[in-house]
Enzyme design. Structure first.
Site, PDB file in Angstrom:
ATOM      1  N   GLU A  94       0.890  -1.255   0.216  1.00 24.07           N
ATOM      2  CA  GLU A  94       0.073  -0.165  -0.210  1.00 24.07           C
ATOM      3  C   GLU A  94       0.680   1.081   0.006  1.00 24.07           C
ATOM      4  OE1 GLU A  94      -4.089  -1.099   2.048  1.00 24.07           O
ATOM      5  OE2 GLU A  94      -2.375  -1.834   3.029  1.00 24.07           O
ATOM      6  N   GLU A 139      -4.163  -9.809   3.961  1.00 24.26           N
ATOM      7  CA  GLU A 139      -5.232  -9.540   5.084  1.00 24.26           C
ATOM      8  C   GLU A 139      -6.503 -10.408   4.706  1.00 24.26           C
ATOM      9  OE1 GLU A 139      -3.224  -5.529   4.358  1.00 24.26           O
ATOM     10  OE2 GLU A 139      -3.776  -7.111   3.060  1.00 24.26           O
TER      11      GLU A 139
END
Length: 177
Positions: free
Chosen positions: A80, A100
């Protein structure tokens, strides 16, 4: 946050380089520790007031270009960080995973928006929904990284690109961003 804020505010700085010491860029998060910290973030934000959020989630992203140099493992929030920056260079040994989903979470550092913007919706879903790992060549094929270099040369190449960007006309660079 402090480094991104300094880059943004210092008129003598024209481009940044994000890199990590050691064998890995990021090895992922300590999920149990993060889950315990999330409620505290309601009262005390992760990013201090007045500073730029490196993930571009709680504030606008840094207004100056940043080149990322990645080596070894680059998981979750490391990806990210790459996605919010403008150019990413990966060493040939880099391995990536946005895992995740396998922990019952989602990419909360801006990945759910930036993955599709960077690599296309279906390519983004392919990796965000499976948590599968992929190598530097696949990251290049997807467009997640712009160059793959031999192991150990990623920082040197990122600095060279940052210097090239810094040589350009500042108003032109800002117009592009």
């Amino acid at each position: 946050a402090a480094a991104y804020t300094q880059l943004a505010e210092d008129p003598d700085l024209r481009c940044g380089v994000l890199w990590a010491q050691g064998t890995d860029f990021t090895a992922g998060l300590d999920m149990p520790a993060i889950v315990q910290e999330i409620p505290k973030a309601i009262f005390k934000p992760f990013i201090p007031r007045g500073m730029i959020d490196p993930f571009g989630v709680s504030t606008a992203p840094c207004p100056k270009p940043i080149v990322t140099a990645v080596q070894g493992r680059c998981y979750t929030l490391g990806i990210e960080l790459m996605l919010v920056n403008q150019i990413s260079i990966a060493s040939a040994d880099a391995k990536f995973s946005q895992y995740e989903v396998s922990r019952g979470l989602f990419p909360f550092g801006g990945g759910t928006v930036r993955w599709p913007q960077s690599v296309g919706v279906n390519n983004a879903y392919r990796y965000m929904l499976t948590g599968d790992w992929f190598d530097a060549q696949e990251a290049y094929r997807l467009g997640l990284v712009q160059e793959v270099v031999p192991e150990g040369q990623q920082l040197e190449r990122a600095i060279a690109l940052a210097e090239k960007i810094a040589e350009q006309a500042p108003l032109g660079v800002q117009a592009v961003l």
